[in-house]
Enzyme design. Structure first.
Site, mmCIF file in Angstrom:
data_model
loop_
_atom_site.group_PDB
_atom_site.id
_atom_site.type_symbol
_atom_site.label_atom_id
_atom_site.label_comp_id
_atom_site.label_asym_id
_atom_site.label_seq_id
_atom_site.Cartn_x
_atom_site.Cartn_y
_atom_site.Cartn_z
ATOM 1 N N LYS A 172 0.271 -1.962 6.649
ATOM 2 C CA LYS A 172 -0.700 -0.859 6.509
ATOM 3 C C LYS A 172 -1.685 -1.155 5.215
ATOM 4 O O LYS A 172 -2.995 -0.901 5.186
ATOM 5 C CB LYS A 172 0.204 0.414 6.492
ATOM 6 C CG LYS A 172 0.511 0.786 7.806
ATOM 7 C CD LYS A 172 1.771 0.979 8.048
ATOM 8 C CE LYS A 172 2.177 1.054 9.541
ATOM 9 N NZ LYS A 172 3.524 1.305 9.804
ATOM 10 N N TRP A 183 9.240 8.389 11.502
ATOM 11 C CA TRP A 183 9.957 7.230 10.863
ATOM 12 C C TRP A 183 11.210 7.586 10.063
ATOM 13 O O TRP A 183 12.230 6.785 9.998
ATOM 14 C CB TRP A 183 8.928 6.471 9.990
ATOM 15 C CG TRP A 183 7.827 5.917 10.769
ATOM 16 C CD1 TRP A 183 6.412 5.976 10.616
ATOM 17 C CD2 TRP A 183 7.905 4.737 11.690
ATOM 18 N NE1 TRP A 183 5.824 5.225 11.513
ATOM 19 C CE2 TRP A 183 6.597 4.561 12.087
ATOM 20 C CE3 TRP A 183 8.938 4.019 12.449
ATOM 21 C CZ2 TRP A 183 6.317 3.612 13.293
ATOM 22 C CZ3 TRP A 183 8.687 3.068 13.406
ATOM 23 C CH2 TRP A 183 7.297 2.645 13.771
ATOM 24 N N ASP A 196 11.170 4.553 1.949
ATOM 25 C CA ASP A 196 10.176 3.639 2.783
ATOM 26 C C ASP A 196 8.869 4.018 2.626
ATOM 27 O O ASP A 196 8.278 5.160 2.615
ATOM 28 C CB ASP A 196 10.568 4.283 4.179
ATOM 29 C CG ASP A 196 9.618 3.766 5.289
ATOM 30 O OD1 ASP A 196 8.504 2.960 4.747
ATOM 31 O OD2 ASP A 196 9.860 3.946 6.377
HETATM 32 C C1 LIG Z 1 4.804 1.570 10.384
HETATM 33 C C2 LIG Z 1 5.851 2.384 9.732
HETATM 34 C C3 LIG Z 1 7.438 1.898 10.116
HETATM 35 C C4 LIG Z 1 7.631 0.441 10.984
HETATM 36 O O1 LIG Z 1 7.203 -0.544 10.564
HETATM 37 P P1 LIG Z 1 7.580 -1.905 11.551
HETATM 38 O O2 LIG Z 1 7.122 -3.030 10.490
HETATM 39 O O3 LIG Z 1 6.719 -1.926 12.663
HETATM 40 O O4 LIG Z 1 9.067 -1.980 11.822
HETATM 41 C C5 LIG Z 1 8.333 2.402 9.265
HETATM 42 N N1 LIG Z 1 7.940 3.281 8.486
HETATM 43 C C6 LIG Z 1 6.844 3.771 8.204
HETATM 44 C C7 LIG Z 1 6.535 4.932 7.220
HETATM 45 C C8 LIG Z 1 5.677 3.118 8.874
HETATM 46 O O5 LIG Z 1 4.624 3.606 8.618
#
Ligand SMILES: *Cc1c(COP(=O)(O)O)cnc(C)c1O
Length: 364
Positions: A197, A102, A173
């Site tokens: 999540k 990511w 993030d």
């Molecule tokens: C799941 C995830 C993403 C992507 O998220 P989307 O909502 O599918 O765009 C980005 N960064 C991390 C750390 C993730 O776990």
């Protein structure tokens, strides 16, 4: 009704109490004769839910004055673009710490919009098995910002410290570990996380942004992509994902009832410690690729002696209602996602299955 032991990586399990509340309120929200989905986003009923979601976020995360909480759309992936669009002006460089798939994507997206630089990377033969130490991170003091990914969902690593980056704004993030434990919000200029999540369904992204930092954002970009637009309108510039935000409200209310983020941390550590100790008790059979100090409490990855055994493990676990255990398609192996909503009982069921499986598997 038998609820599955849900170890999905995202979208992931939600607290039963949050779903039951949604079920009770689905057809008739607080005596209004309609569901919250059918209410105007400008009406009193929805407004109260929306503001409660914001205030629960502030309360649970201990967000100091001087920050805005936003609920946006487009997933964390849109944040990969919005961050540099807003905060990477021409002539400046943005620093990225690369610790997994990511953060690679965030770095590449920013590189399409401006100048980027790697402040640290722990990539080794396309794999990431650790978080860099403070001393390995080389921040350019003139950088527009530094970006980190606090939990690496694919590789199962997690930051266990907030990095020092001097006066450079720190952006994180936190999609796969927001609210897993108390957050030191004041260290960050901007935090973003897809809800699917740890705190709700997909379709909602939470952004926590420092007002002073927001004031420095570029204005020469489309209105809908400016954080300022959403901050000025309490995330009601256009129609927000009302049902998703309602569900986030339900999850946060349950989180508060359970004792808030300190209780969450104790709960998550207990689950993770049980699983890691099961893995470590049998290192010839269960191999954990991640360095110990970098182990994630949200996504726990391990390997079995062969890929055949891994396949068998996943399919036999599924027969016992343990779902979502196959590693990411790019990494293979086993991945156990143990977000806030995963219960200790589910982890006990899994670890006893692991011991059972080990006994019946052919010798390594
Ligand atoms: C799941 C995830 C993403 C992507 O998220 P989307 O909502 O599918 O765009 C980005 N960064 C991390 C750390 C993730 O776990």
């Amino acid at each position: 009704m038998a609820r599955a032991h849900n170890f999905n990586a995202g979208p992931a399990g939600l607290p039963l109490a949050a779903l039951e509340r949604a079920q009770r309120e689905l057809l008739d929200f607080e005596g209004t004769g309609m569901s919250i989905m059918e209410h105007s986003h400008r009406g009193k009923s929805y407004e109260a839910v929306h503001n409660e979601a914001v205030s629960l976020t502030k309360e649970l995360c201990g967000i100091p004055d001087g920050y805005d909480v936003l609920f946006l759309q487009g997933g964390a992936s849109l944040q990969f673009a919005m961050v540099p669009m807003n905060f990477l002006p021409e002539g400046k460089t943005a620093d990225y710490v690369i610790t997994g798939g990511w953060s690679e994507k965030a770095y590449q997206e920013a590189g399409r919009l401006g100048k980027v630089r790697v402040a640290a990377t722990t990539e080794q033969n396309k794999k990431y098995t650790r978080i860099p130490k403070q001393g390995e991170i080389q921040v350019d003091p003139a950088a527009a910002y530094v970006h980190i990914t606090t939990n690496n969902t694919l590789f199962g690593t997690q930051w266990h410290y907030d990095p020092e980056v001097g006066n450079v704004p720190l952006i994180a993030d936190m999609s796969s570990d927001i609210m897993w434990k108390p957050i030191n919000v004041s260290k960050y200029s901007l935090i973003y996380a897809g809800a699917q999540k740890n705190i709700g369904p997909s379709g909602v992204v939470i952004v926590i942004v420092k007002k002073d930092f927001l004031a420095t954002a570029r204005k020469d970009i489309p209105v809908i992509l400016r954080y300022g637009t959403h901050a000025e309108n309490n995330s009601l510039y256009n129609t927000p994902p009302t049902f998703g935000i309602y569900l986030v409200r339900n999850v946060l209310a349950v989180t508060k009832e359970m004792g808030g983020l300190s209780a969450m941390e104790a709960h998550n550590r207990k689950k993770g410690d049980l699983l890691y100790s099961t893995i470590d008790s049998d290192p010839d059979f269960f191999r954990a690729p991640v360095e110990k100090e970098s182990r994630s409490y949200m996504n726990i990855v391990f390997r079995l002696p062969t890929e055949e055994l891994e396949k068998k493990f996943v399919s036999e676990a599924a027969k016992k209602q343990m779902i979502g255990l196959a590693g990411h398609r790019s990494t293979g192996g086993i991945r156990v996602s143990a977000y806030n909503a995963v219960s200790y009982e589910s982890m006990e069921a899994l670890t006893s299955f692991m011991r059972e499986f080990r006994k019946t598997a052919p010798a390594a």
